[in-house]
Design a protein around this motif. Sequence first.
Motif, PDB file in Angstrom:
ATOM      1  N   THR A 186      51.514  83.858  77.359  1.00  0.00           N
ATOM      2  CA  THR A 186      50.199  83.619  76.752  1.00  0.00           C
ATOM      3  C   THR A 186      50.407  82.679  75.573  1.00  0.00           C
ATOM      4  OG1 THR A 186      50.242  85.445  75.148  1.00  0.00           O
ATOM      5  CG2 THR A 186      49.459  85.964  77.379  1.00  0.00           C
TER       6      THR A 186
ATOM      7  N   THR B 151      43.026  83.237  70.460  1.00  0.00           N
ATOM      8  CA  THR B 151      41.726  83.660  70.998  1.00  0.00           C
ATOM      9  C   THR B 151      40.625  83.411  69.965  1.00  0.00           C
ATOM     10  OG1 THR B 151      41.993  85.971  70.304  1.00  0.00           O
ATOM     11  CG2 THR B 151      42.797  85.392  72.497  1.00  0.00           C
TER      12      THR B 151
ATOM     13  N   ILE C 254      48.801  81.630  80.409  1.00  0.00           N
ATOM     14  CA  ILE C 254      47.456  82.091  80.052  1.00  0.00           C
ATOM     15  C   ILE C 254      47.104  81.420  78.736  1.00  0.00           C
ATOM     16  CG2 ILE C 254      45.992  84.092  79.612  1.00  0.00           C
ATOM     17  CD1 ILE C 254      47.902  85.714  81.396  1.00  0.00           C
TER      18      ILE C 254
ATOM     19  N   LEU D   8      41.640  87.300  77.661  1.00  0.00           N
ATOM     20  CA  LEU D   8      43.106  87.196  77.664  1.00  0.00           C
ATOM     21  C   LEU D   8      43.735  88.513  78.118  1.00  0.00           C
ATOM     22  CD1 LEU D   8      45.289  85.004  75.692  1.00  0.00           C
ATOM     23  CD2 LEU D   8      45.923  87.381  75.487  1.00  0.00           C
TER      24      LEU D   8
ATOM     25  N   ALA E 166      46.098  88.814  81.271  1.00  0.00           N
ATOM     26  CA  ALA E 166      47.492  89.206  81.015  1.00  0.00           C
ATOM     27  C   ALA E 166      47.858  90.459  81.810  1.00  0.00           C
ATOM     28  CB  ALA E 166      47.718  89.440  79.517  1.00  0.00           C
TER      29      ALA E 166
ATOM     30  N   MET F 280      54.163  87.308  74.970  1.00  0.00           N
ATOM     31  CA  MET F 280      52.868  87.244  74.263  1.00  0.00           C
ATOM     32  C   MET F 280      52.969  86.311  73.052  1.00  0.00           C
ATOM     33  SD  MET F 280      50.240  88.933  75.501  1.00  0.00           S
ATOM     34  CE  MET F 280      49.275  89.018  74.010  1.00  0.00           C
TER      35      MET F 280
ATOM     36  N   ALA G  92      50.611  84.155  72.313  1.00  0.00           N
ATOM     37  CA  ALA G  92      49.264  83.858  71.810  1.00  0.00           C
ATOM     38  C   ALA G  92      48.986  84.606  70.513  1.00  0.00           C
ATOM     39  CB  ALA G  92      48.214  84.237  72.853  1.00  0.00           C
TER      40      ALA G  92
END
Length: 224
Positions: A18, A22, A58, A81, A85, A97, A99
Motif C-alpha cells: 500500500t 488516504t 494499492i 484501502l 488490502a 503497509m 501507506a
Amino acid sequence: VQDPGAVQDLRGRRIVVTAGGTREPLDPVRFLGNRSSGKQGVALAERAKARGAEVTLIAAHLDVAAPEGVRLVEAGTTEELRTAALAAASVADVVIMAAAVADFRPAEVQHVKIKKDQVGERLTLELVANPDILVELAATTPPEVTVVGFAAETAASREELLELGRRKIGRKGCDYLVLNTVGWSEGFAQDRNTVVVLDRLGDIVGEASGSKMSVADAILDVIA
Ligand code: CTP
Ligand code: CA
C-alpha cells in the motif's frame, strides 16, 4: 522489465504494497489528508517486481506514477484501502503497509459544500477513529504471511525513534516495522530516505540510508 539483471530472490512471491496517503472527504470539495507522496511505497513495488515478485500496488493519491507490470488498485479513503488490502492479503505471501492512513475521518460527510456565512469565525469538526488496517492484517492473516508496517515519527534522536518504534510494533502485532524520522522538511516527498527495520522483538534487523530505491531493496532484503 525494469531491471533484468536483478537477483530473482522474490520470484513467484505475491507481495501487496500500500502506498500514498488516504483522504477523508469533508464535503464534495474538501478532504482531510496527509503529506505522503507514495514514493517509498512505489519504490518497494518497483523493486519487488524487478526481483521477481507478483506485485499488487494499492495506491492512495500517489504523487508519482505507478511502476509498470504491477497490478494497480486505486483506493481513496481509508475504508477503500482497508477493503482492498484485506482482499489482496488473503492471497498474498507478504503485505507491506507503506501507506499513510488517516487516523480519523469526519463523523459526518456534508453533501453540500460548507459555506462560510453559515459557520462564522470558528468551525469545529467532529472526527471519529478509523479502523487500524495493520492491526487487523496482523491479527487475521495466517502466520506464514509476512506483515510489514511503517512508522514515520517526529523523533528528536535515534534513541527516541527506536523507543517509539519498539512501543509501536508491540501494539501492532506485525512481523517488521520500518521506522523513519519526519519533520516539516524531512521525509515527505523527498527522493532519499533513512530507515531502521525492527523485528517483533524490537531488535534492529536492517538499516539503510540513500535513494528510496536503495532503501526499498534493503527492506526487501530483510523480507526475502
Ligand atoms: N496504519 C493502518 N491503519 C491506520 C493507521 C495506521 O494500517 N488506521 C498503519 C500504517 O500504514 C503504518 C502503521 O500502521 O504501516 C503505523 O502507522 P502510524 O501512523 O505510525 O501508527 P498509529 O498507530 O496510527 O500511531 P500514531 O499515528 O499515533 O503514531
Ligand atoms: Ca497514524
